[in-house]
Design an enzyme around this catalytic site. Sequence first.
Site, mmCIF file in Angstrom:
data_model
loop_
_atom_site.group_PDB
_atom_site.id
_atom_site.type_symbol
_atom_site.label_atom_id
_atom_site.label_comp_id
_atom_site.label_asym_id
_atom_site.label_seq_id
_atom_site.Cartn_x
_atom_site.Cartn_y
_atom_site.Cartn_z
ATOM 1 N N LEU A 118 -11.086 25.277 37.847
ATOM 2 C CA LEU A 118 -10.414 23.919 37.817
ATOM 3 C C LEU A 118 -10.588 23.105 36.570
ATOM 4 C CD1 LEU A 118 -11.842 23.034 41.587
ATOM 5 C CD2 LEU A 118 -9.423 23.651 41.037
ATOM 6 N N GLY A 139 -16.384 21.474 30.769
ATOM 7 C CA GLY A 139 -16.637 20.701 29.826
ATOM 8 C C GLY A 139 -18.170 20.977 29.043
ATOM 9 N N GLY A 140 -18.570 20.107 28.477
ATOM 10 C CA GLY A 140 -19.838 20.383 27.769
ATOM 11 C C GLY A 140 -20.980 20.877 28.651
ATOM 12 N N GLY A 164 -20.590 22.401 31.789
ATOM 13 C CA GLY A 164 -20.480 23.557 32.462
ATOM 14 C C GLY A 164 -18.917 23.672 32.939
ATOM 15 N N SER A 165 -18.726 24.393 33.958
ATOM 16 C CA SER A 165 -17.136 24.680 34.452
ATOM 17 C C SER A 165 -17.388 24.482 35.975
ATOM 18 C CB SER A 165 -17.064 26.157 34.016
ATOM 19 O OG SER A 165 -16.917 26.374 32.800
ATOM 20 N N ASP A 182 -22.147 6.510 38.596
ATOM 21 C CA ASP A 182 -21.112 6.998 37.930
ATOM 22 C C ASP A 182 -19.782 6.981 38.787
ATOM 23 O OD1 ASP A 182 -19.667 7.700 35.572
ATOM 24 O OD2 ASP A 182 -20.022 9.740 35.738
#
Length: 354
Positions: A80, A83-84, A86-87, A209
């Site tokens: 999907l 990024g830095g 993980g996946s 966040d």
Amino acid sequence: VSHVTVPSEGVMPSPLSLCRYLPRELSPSVDSRSCSIPLVAPRKAGKLFLGTTPPRAPGLPRRLAWFSIDWEQVCLMHRLGSGGFGSVYKATYHGVPVAIKQVNKCTEDLRASQRSFWAELNIAGLRHDNIVRVVAASTRTPEDSNSLGTIIMEFGGNVTLHQVIYDATRSPEPLSCRKQLSLGKCLKYSLDVVNGLLFLHSQSILHLDLKPANILISEQDVCKISDFGCSQKLQVLRGRQASPPHIGGTYTHQAPEILKGEIATPKADIYSFGITLWQMTTREVPYSGEPQYVQYAVVAYNLRPSLAGAVFTASLTGKALQNIIQSCWEARGLQRPSAELLQRDLKAFRGTLG
């Protein structure tokens, strides 16, 4: 706001904690640290798991079932996003659609990566219609994997609120996901999010966040708060006598007290919700300009996104919505409503629409 004028050094000391500055300029839609589920999905997925499968997890009591993964029941479908940190993959687990997040072991900041992994598990064992549920998790990984841990989550949907707000005309999703946000729909989504926050706060969990990109919209058109990689447990924060731990997140949505490095409270999530509600209403980006200048102005000069648009001033309903947003992003946390009070106000406002 395209530019923010800030007095030169020496006129007054910065109200911002030095550790809060961003290492580089980021778009307001991107996190100040990459703990969030990625917004951009690659066109093709690479090899999903390397090496052999870990041993099958032993039987556990039902109350601890989330604490282990039955690897034989994992069937990965496609990536999907990545990024830095993980996946994320779409998959099935015991035949049920899920999202699987793998946190990378070799990153620029391994400690932050580890914190993000364990923060995701703050909601393990909890169930609520407006929260993406943790199904299972494990620090066991395939032998040759670059992952320090795997988290299996409820599949909350293919669409984020961010996509609905900003990508409506370009989205390849069905028409039901592409129509503009009416006031009624905006209030419906707002209540979904506030219901989720009310539950989290009742469990002494802060998200820290909250933003449209971290709110999934299910096929049943229900908003689910996702990505708890920046979350904190309230009792842990209250027990700290020294400086608070590093909190990631997105600078455009962070409350002034968080930007100053103070200990977080549930009112930090309420501030983030206020920015999110403003985005739903205006379909605009909160700020532009250098991040450090925006952060300074939010703290020192009470900078907020503009409420001067016709959507807020041309009608009584717009002015009522303006009042709700303003109450959420008050400078002092004590002046902001609780999630419970905000839920009541939104329900009352929706009731006036008939």
